[in-house]
Design an enzyme around this catalytic site. Structure first.
Site, PDB file in Angstrom:
ATOM      1  N   HIS A   1      -8.300  -3.732   1.830  1.00 46.59           N
ATOM      2  CA  HIS A   1      -7.296  -2.997   2.603  1.00 46.59           C
ATOM      3  C   HIS A   1      -7.527  -1.489   2.512  1.00 46.59           C
ATOM      4  CE1 HIS A   1      -3.167  -2.160   4.195  1.00 46.59           C
ATOM      5  NE2 HIS A   1      -3.310  -1.076   3.426  1.00 46.59           N
ATOM      6  N   GLU A   2      -7.683  -0.982   1.305  1.00 43.71           N
ATOM      7  CA  GLU A   2      -7.800   0.468   1.129  1.00 43.71           C
ATOM      8  C   GLU A   2      -9.111   1.005   1.699  1.00 43.71           C
ATOM      9  OE1 GLU A   2      -5.256   2.138   0.326  1.00 43.71           O
ATOM     10  OE2 GLU A   2      -4.037   0.444  -0.376  1.00 43.71           O
TER      11      GLU A   2
ATOM     12  N   CYS B   1       0.846  -1.187   0.000  1.00 41.30           N
ATOM     13  CA  CYS B   1       0.000   0.000   0.000  1.00 41.30           C
ATOM     14  C   CYS B   1       0.881   1.237   0.000  1.00 41.30           C
ATOM     15  CB  CYS B   1      -0.892  -0.024   1.238  1.00 41.30           C
ATOM     16  SG  CYS B   1      -1.793   1.505   1.562  1.00 41.30           S
TER      17      CYS B   1
ATOM     18  N   HIS C   1      -7.453   5.522  -4.737  1.00 44.91           N
ATOM     19  CA  HIS C   1      -6.804   5.434  -6.039  1.00 44.91           C
ATOM     20  C   HIS C   1      -6.026   4.127  -6.176  1.00 44.91           C
ATOM     21  CE1 HIS C   1      -6.664  10.135  -5.911  1.00 44.91           C
ATOM     22  NE2 HIS C   1      -7.878   9.663  -6.142  1.00 44.91           N
TER      23      HIS C   1
ATOM     24  N   HIS D   1      -8.605   2.056   5.144  1.00 44.60           N
ATOM     25  CA  HIS D   1      -8.071   3.425   5.259  1.00 44.60           C
ATOM     26  C   HIS D   1      -9.187   4.456   5.101  1.00 44.60           C
ATOM     27  CE1 HIS D   1      -3.981   2.215   5.598  1.00 44.60           C
ATOM     28  NE2 HIS D   1      -3.805   1.859   4.336  1.00 44.60           N
TER      29      HIS D   1
ATOM     30  N   ASP E   1     -19.532   9.845  -1.450  1.00 42.81           N
ATOM     31  CA  ASP E   1     -18.673   9.974  -0.263  1.00 42.81           C
ATOM     32  C   ASP E   1     -17.309   9.352  -0.524  1.00 42.81           C
ATOM     33  OD1 ASP E   1     -20.725  11.101   1.434  1.00 42.81           O
ATOM     34  OD2 ASP E   1     -21.634   9.108   1.492  1.00 42.81           O
TER      35      ASP E   1
ATOM     36  N   HIS F   1      -0.844  11.632 -10.689  1.00 43.49           N
ATOM     37  CA  HIS F   1      -2.241  11.955 -10.972  1.00 43.49           C
ATOM     38  C   HIS F   1      -2.753  13.110 -10.126  1.00 43.49           C
ATOM     39  CE1 HIS F   1      -1.856   8.668  -8.075  1.00 43.49           C
ATOM     40  NE2 HIS F   1      -2.944   9.132  -7.476  1.00 43.49           N
TER      41      HIS F   1
ATOM     42  N   ASP G   1     -14.270   7.834 -16.469  1.00 41.06           N
ATOM     43  CA  ASP G   1     -13.257   7.618 -17.506  1.00 41.06           C
ATOM     44  C   ASP G   1     -12.699   6.195 -17.500  1.00 41.06           C
ATOM     45  OD1 ASP G   1     -13.602  10.419 -17.096  1.00 41.06           O
ATOM     46  OD2 ASP G   1     -11.760  10.778 -18.208  1.00 41.06           O
TER      47      ASP G   1
ATOM     48  N   ASP H   1      -2.268  14.131  -6.826  1.00 38.54           N
ATOM     49  CA  ASP H   1      -2.536  14.159  -5.389  1.00 38.54           C
ATOM     50  C   ASP H   1      -1.263  14.083  -4.545  1.00 38.54           C
ATOM     51  OD1 ASP H   1      -1.741  11.550  -5.680  1.00 38.54           O
ATOM     52  OD2 ASP H   1      -3.584  10.642  -4.919  1.00 38.54           O
TER      53      ASP H   1
ATOM     54  N   ASP I   1       3.902   4.085  -9.498  1.00 33.68           N
ATOM     55  CA  ASP I   1       5.242   3.760  -9.990  1.00 33.68           C
ATOM     56  C   ASP I   1       5.306   2.561 -10.924  1.00 33.68           C
ATOM     57  OD1 ASP I   1       4.606   1.823  -8.170  1.00 33.68           O
ATOM     58  OD2 ASP I   1       6.244   2.236  -6.790  1.00 33.68           O
ATOM     59  N   GLY I   2       4.196   2.231 -11.594  1.00 34.52           N
ATOM     60  CA  GLY I   2       4.243   1.121 -12.529  1.00 34.52           C
ATOM     61  C   GLY I   2       3.956  -0.210 -11.849  1.00 34.52           C
TER      62      GLY I   2
ATOM     63  N   HIS J   1      -2.156   1.232   9.409  1.00 31.04           N
ATOM     64  CA  HIS J   1      -1.554  -0.074   9.178  1.00 31.04           C
ATOM     65  C   HIS J   1      -1.377  -0.871  10.465  1.00 31.04           C
ATOM     66  CE1 HIS J   1       0.205   1.330   5.092  1.00 31.04           C
ATOM     67  NE2 HIS J   1      -0.970   0.745   4.938  1.00 31.04           N
TER      68      HIS J   1
END
Length: 373
Positions: free
Chosen positions: A283-284, A128, A253, A287, A218, A228, A182, A230, A235-236, A293
């Site tokens: 996981h995200e 993450c 994201h 957050h 929300d 992008h 998009d 933020d 990083d690929g 974590h």
């Protein structure tokens, strides 16, 4: 009167415009979300060029050593919160040794203060993009007693919260979520996120409802590549997989360059860098709801996950943490979270793929060539 030759040319030009202009519109959209610009110095090294794997060459380094390129590893530690400043040298100094010991402690490694094989293997693992330490405070492996139903303290949790312990207010118990238009995600891919949200809803009084209105939702889910906007550039392939912001920001994201697997058994994927989409989504979302974590390797909120791994069930550490923030779902029976549903693959490999990205320059060249015929 227009000659037949001129009429033919006019029809041809109109036809070319009808074919090319929609493609140019698509390319403008793609340029609005850049594909792979160079990363800012504060971002972690690029995993697609062997950036993280290259760290393995520092095996055996310890305090007092000087190793060419060690400054890049210090950038990694800075990015994830272990080193506060950003003026780095290639010296293995006392500050880096202390940061390394904190990292080792957080990930249940021997706190040798040296770059041993176990530590380096952990460092190069996909993870993450959220920091482990915020504002110099680390509580990943601090341990905290949690009460039983009888009022006695008998378990130890390692869940953490964002600085200030932000949560969604009581007036927001039915949270809406939407997808960046998009990305043009299929219903199958969207269903993966629905399943991920259900796992948190099963243990809390929160509910999650999809909305078509992305910008008023929300929780806003989007796949991006590179920088992008933020301050958290991707990083690929591998490296950082995704990141999400604390309540009540709502942004979530994911790195569109990953080989996302939305359906099927990711453990049997032929792609060595395949990443299970639901595992990262669960996981995200933690957050998004306010969890940081955890040092518990079985926990969803553990920062890393290896390729071709599926990990979607909330552990007791996750449940204890989220219920400290929001309380329990009255219907929660104290066992496992909601299992995911298998669905059809989004493509032959089972990997998630976004809408095609057109090259603006190539389209202009093709269009010019056609018009000159």
């Amino acid at each position: 009167m227009v000659s037949s030759h001129k009429q033919t040319n006019m029809r041809f030009h109109v036809l070319c415009a009808a074919i090319i202009l929609p493609l140019l519109t698509t390319s403008v959209s793609a340029r609005f979300f850049p594909n792979a610009p160079s990363m800012p110095p504060s971002s972690p090294p690029n995993a697609t060029t062997g950036g993280w794997d290259a760290f393995k060459r520092f095996a055996g380094c310890h305090a007092g050593d000087k190793a060419d390129g060690l400054a890049k590893l210090k950038e990694y530690f800075h990015y994830f919160g272990y080193i506060p400043n950003s003026n780095f040298t290639d010296d293995f100094d006392d500050a880096f040794e202390q940061a390394l010991k904190t990292y080792q402690h957080n990930f249940n490694l021997n706190t040798t203060g040296q770059l041993d094989d176990a530590t380096l293997n952990q460092i190069v693992s996909p993870r993450c993009g959220n920091a482990d330490i915020v504002n110099g405070s680390s509580s990943m492996n601090s341990g905290k007693s949690t009460p039983s139903t009888s009022g006695h303290f008998h378990t130890v949790g390692h869940y953490t919260f964002f600085d200030g312990k932000p949560v969604w207010p009581e007036s927001k118990r039915d949270l809406t979520y939407g997808f960046l238009p998009d990305n043009q995600l299929s219903d199958t891919v969207k269903a993966v996120f629905t399943s991920a949200f259900e796992r948190w809803a099963a243990v809390t009084p929160l509910t999650f409802t999809e909305t078509d209105s992305y910008y008023s939702a929300d929780l806003r889910i989007a796949f991006y590549t590179g920088d992008h906007g933020d301050g958290e550039a991707f990083d690929g392939v591998l490296g950082t997989l995704a990141h999400a912001f604390s309540p009540t920001n709502g942004r979530f994201h994911l790195d569109n360059d990953e080989n996302w697997v939305a359906t099927g058994d990711v453990t049997k994927s032929s792609i060595s860098s395949a990443i299970d989409l639901e595992s990262v989504a669960v996981h995200e979302i933690g957050h998004l709801l306010g969890l940081g974590h955890s040092s518990v390797e079985e926990a969803i909120m553990y920062p890393t996950i290896t390729a071709r791994t599926k990990k979607v069930d909330l552990a007791s550490d996750d449940i204890q943490g989220i219920q400290e923030l929001y309380g329990s779902n009255p219907n929660y029976n104290g066992s496992s979270t909601t299992p995911s549903q298998e669905s059809e693959s989004t493509n032959n490999s089972g990997a998630y793929t976004a809408a095609p990205r057109w090259s603006f320059g190539i389209l202009l060249a093709v269009g010019f060539g056609l018009l000159m015929l």
